[in-house]
Motif scaffolding. Structure first.
Motif, PDB file in Angstrom:
ATOM      1  N   GLY A 153       0.834  -1.190   0.000  1.00 15.32           N
ATOM      2  CA  GLY A 153       0.000   0.000   0.000  1.00 15.32           C
ATOM      3  C   GLY A 153       0.871   1.244   0.000  1.00 15.32           C
ATOM      4  N   HIS A 154       0.358   2.318   0.545  1.00 14.56           N
ATOM      5  CA  HIS A 154       1.083   3.588   0.527  1.00 14.56           C
ATOM      6  C   HIS A 154       2.328   3.568   1.416  1.00 14.56           C
ATOM      7  CE1 HIS A 154       1.702   7.768  -0.269  1.00 14.56           C
ATOM      8  NE2 HIS A 154       1.694   8.052   1.021  1.00 14.56           N
ATOM      9  N   LEU A 155       2.308   2.804   2.470  1.00 13.78           N
ATOM     10  CA  LEU A 155       3.417   2.816   3.431  1.00 13.78           C
ATOM     11  C   LEU A 155       4.397   1.664   3.218  1.00 13.78           C
ATOM     12  CD1 LEU A 155       1.354   3.835   6.563  1.00 13.78           C
ATOM     13  CD2 LEU A 155       2.752   5.294   5.096  1.00 13.78           C
ATOM     14  N   ILE A 156       4.727   1.390   1.962  1.00 11.77           N
ATOM     15  CA  ILE A 156       5.608   0.257   1.661  1.00 11.77           C
ATOM     16  C   ILE A 156       6.982   0.391   2.292  1.00 11.77           C
ATOM     17  CG2 ILE A 156       4.446  -0.498  -0.440  1.00 11.77           C
ATOM     18  CD1 ILE A 156       6.692   0.975  -2.011  1.00 11.77           C
ATOM     19  N   ALA A 157       7.428   1.608   2.559  1.00 10.24           N
ATOM     20  CA  ALA A 157       8.732   1.772   3.209  1.00 10.24           C
ATOM     21  C   ALA A 157       8.730   1.107   4.583  1.00 10.24           C
ATOM     22  CB  ALA A 157       9.075   3.254   3.343  1.00 10.24           C
ATOM     23  N   ILE A 158       7.559   1.018   5.191  1.00  9.04           N
ATOM     24  CA  ILE A 158       7.429   0.379   6.502  1.00  9.04           C
ATOM     25  C   ILE A 158       6.993  -1.073   6.356  1.00  9.04           C
ATOM     26  CG2 ILE A 158       6.133   0.424   8.684  1.00  9.04           C
ATOM     27  CD1 ILE A 158       5.967   3.523   8.243  1.00  9.04           C
ATOM     28  N   THR A 159       5.969  -1.315   5.557  1.00  5.10           N
ATOM     29  CA  THR A 159       5.395  -2.661   5.463  1.00  5.10           C
ATOM     30  C   THR A 159       6.216  -3.618   4.604  1.00  5.10           C
ATOM     31  OG1 THR A 159       4.012  -2.042   3.578  1.00  5.10           O
ATOM     32  CG2 THR A 159       3.056  -1.777   5.794  1.00  5.10           C
ATOM     33  N   HIS A 160       7.003  -3.077   3.671  1.00  5.90           N
ATOM     34  CA  HIS A 160       7.800  -3.902   2.765  1.00  5.90           C
ATOM     35  C   HIS A 160       9.226  -3.344   2.677  1.00  5.90           C
ATOM     36  CE1 HIS A 160       3.696  -4.960   1.658  1.00  5.90           C
ATOM     37  NE2 HIS A 160       4.185  -6.081   1.152  1.00  5.90           N
ATOM     38  N   ALA A 161       9.790  -3.076   3.828  1.00  4.55           N
ATOM     39  CA  ALA A 161      11.109  -2.439   3.897  1.00  4.55           C
ATOM     40  C   ALA A 161      12.179  -3.249   3.161  1.00  4.55           C
ATOM     41  CB  ALA A 161      11.514  -2.223   5.351  1.00  4.55           C
ATOM     42  N   HIS A 162      12.156  -4.556   3.308  1.00  2.52           N
ATOM     43  CA  HIS A 162      13.175  -5.404   2.675  1.00  2.52           C
ATOM     44  C   HIS A 162      13.161  -5.240   1.151  1.00  2.52           C
ATOM     45  CE1 HIS A 162      15.970  -8.749   2.424  1.00  2.52           C
ATOM     46  NE2 HIS A 162      15.210  -9.273   1.471  1.00  2.52           N
ATOM     47  N   GLU A 163      11.968  -5.274   0.569  1.00  2.00           N
ATOM     48  CA  GLU A 163      11.849  -5.119  -0.879  1.00  2.00           C
ATOM     49  C   GLU A 163      12.316  -3.733  -1.326  1.00  2.00           C
ATOM     50  OE1 GLU A 163       9.526  -6.387   1.150  1.00  2.00           O
ATOM     51  OE2 GLU A 163       8.249  -7.843   0.124  1.00  2.00           O
ATOM     52  N   CYS A 164      11.974  -2.716  -0.529  1.00  2.00           N
ATOM     53  CA  CYS A 164      12.398  -1.347  -0.854  1.00  2.00           C
ATOM     54  C   CYS A 164      13.912  -1.223  -0.810  1.00  2.00           C
ATOM     55  CB  CYS A 164      11.745  -0.347   0.103  1.00  2.00           C
ATOM     56  SG  CYS A 164       9.956  -0.178  -0.124  1.00  2.00           S
ATOM     57  N   VAL A 165      14.528  -1.788   0.220  1.00  2.11           N
ATOM     58  CA  VAL A 165      15.991  -1.734   0.340  1.00  2.11           C
ATOM     59  C   VAL A 165      16.645  -2.464  -0.828  1.00  2.11           C
ATOM     60  CG1 VAL A 165      17.961  -2.531   1.728  1.00  2.11           C
ATOM     61  CG2 VAL A 165      16.027  -1.381   2.838  1.00  2.11           C
ATOM     62  N   ASN A 166      16.125  -3.621  -1.200  1.00  2.00           N
ATOM     63  CA  ASN A 166      16.685  -4.354  -2.345  1.00  2.00           C
ATOM     64  C   ASN A 166      16.592  -3.524  -3.628  1.00  2.00           C
ATOM     65  OD1 ASN A 166      17.382  -6.558  -0.799  1.00  2.00           O
ATOM     66  ND2 ASN A 166      15.570  -7.751  -1.351  1.00  2.00           N
ATOM     67  N   TYR A 167      15.469  -2.858  -3.836  1.00  2.00           N
ATOM     68  CA  TYR A 167      15.298  -2.013  -5.019  1.00  2.00           C
ATOM     69  C   TYR A 167      16.294  -0.852  -4.987  1.00  2.00           C
ATOM     70  CZ  TYR A 167      13.315   1.152  -8.439  1.00  2.00           C
ATOM     71  OH  TYR A 167      13.163   1.991  -9.510  1.00  2.00           O
ATOM     72  N   ILE A 168      16.396  -0.196  -3.864  1.00  2.00           N
ATOM     73  CA  ILE A 168      17.346   0.919  -3.720  1.00  2.00           C
ATOM     74  C   ILE A 168      18.764   0.445  -3.994  1.00  2.00           C
ATOM     75  CG2 ILE A 168      18.376   2.511  -2.036  1.00  2.00           C
ATOM     76  CD1 ILE A 168      15.440   2.643  -0.806  1.00  2.00           C
ATOM     77  N   ASN A 169      19.133  -0.687  -3.426  1.00  2.00           N
ATOM     78  CA  ASN A 169      20.480  -1.230  -3.663  1.00  2.00           C
ATOM     79  C   ASN A 169      20.706  -1.546  -5.136  1.00  2.00           C
ATOM     80  OD1 ASN A 169      21.359  -1.053  -1.015  1.00  2.00           O
ATOM     81  ND2 ASN A 169      20.715  -3.131  -0.502  1.00  2.00           N
ATOM     82  N   SER A 170      19.668  -1.999  -5.833  1.00  2.00           N
ATOM     83  CA  SER A 170      19.834  -2.314  -7.258  1.00  2.00           C
ATOM     84  C   SER A 170      20.119  -1.060  -8.087  1.00  2.00           C
ATOM     85  CB  SER A 170      18.611  -3.035  -7.806  1.00  2.00           C
ATOM     86  OG  SER A 170      17.517  -2.150  -7.993  1.00  2.00           O
ATOM     87  N   LEU A 171      19.666   0.091  -7.627  1.00  2.00           N
ATOM     88  CA  LEU A 171      19.892   1.344  -8.354  1.00  2.00           C
ATOM     89  C   LEU A 171      21.169   2.060  -7.944  1.00  2.00           C
ATOM     90  CD1 LEU A 171      16.321   2.920  -8.445  1.00  2.00           C
ATOM     91  CD2 LEU A 171      17.482   1.642 -10.238  1.00  2.00           C
ATOM     92  N   THR A 172      21.596   1.836  -6.724  1.00  2.00           N
ATOM     93  CA  THR A 172      22.713   2.620  -6.182  1.00  2.00           C
ATOM     94  C   THR A 172      23.997   1.839  -6.048  1.00  2.00           C
ATOM     95  OG1 THR A 172      22.058   2.106  -3.899  1.00  2.00           O
ATOM     96  CG2 THR A 172      21.143   4.118  -4.896  1.00  2.00           C
ATOM     97  N   ASN A 173      23.926   0.524  -6.158  1.00  2.00           N
ATOM     98  CA  ASN A 173      25.098  -0.337  -5.963  1.00  2.00           C
ATOM     99  C   ASN A 173      25.765  -0.096  -4.614  1.00  2.00           C
ATOM    100  OD1 ASN A 173      24.854  -1.488  -8.579  1.00  2.00           O
ATOM    101  ND2 ASN A 173      25.772   0.366  -9.414  1.00  2.00           N
TER     102      ASN A 173
END
Length: 174
Positions: A153-173
């Protein structure tokens, strides 16, 4: 580094908040800014102002057309007494999200609701933009150019933190 919202100092626009954060934290063109919800809009406004290497939006909009009609309809009703009452109701709940809302500055909530309605969106300065979004977000829609989380939902940074971190890492190395 993580930047929390600074105490409210009468900012009236997304640009005001962006400029304050740029100055306070010495944000430069080579920085990567990650923002969730309105924080993503602030990141894009930083990019509008000065350009940035990369802005990553976590459940955020690039322009007002992505804000749901219901949200746009409710934002004008963000008057201080209404916000204070909703904060009182939120204080009853012990979950972290409700408590964070309860402890927020009601003047900030009211002014930023107006600011979001008046925001013109990202103007495009050559900054690279990454987006991750919950498919069930009721506040902000995401066009086809987003990485999506099916049950988010809207608060994915909280509810799906792991997925968000993986996505961020894929863009930032990182």
């Amino acid at each position: 580094c993580f930047i929390d919202w600074p105490p409210y100092k009468q900012e009236k626009s997304i640009t005001d908040v962006a400029n304050r954060l740029i100055e306070k934290h010495h944000i430069g063109q080579e920085d990567i800014v990650i923002g969730s919800s309105m924080g993503g809009m602030v990141g894009l406004e930083m990019a509008n102002t000065m350009g940035l290497k990369l802005v990553i939006l976590v459940g955020s909009a690039t322009n007002p057309s992505e804000i749901s009609p219901l949200s746009k309809l409710l934002m004008p009703f963000s008057f201080k007494p209404v916000v204070k009452l909703s904060q009182l109701v939120a204080s009853i709940s012990k979950d972290a999200i409700s408590q964070a809302y309860y402890k927020s500055d009601s003047d900030f909530i009211v002014e930023m609701s107006k600011a979001i309605l008046n925001w013109h969106g990202y103007k495009g300065s050559g900054t690279q933009i990454g987006r991750i979004h919950g498919k069930n977000d009721k506040f902000i829609t995401c066009p086809n150019d987003c990485e999506t989380i099916d049950k988010g939902g809207h608060l994915i940074a909280i509810t799906h933190a792991h997925e968000c971190v993986n996505y961020i890492n894929s863009l930032t190395n990182l």
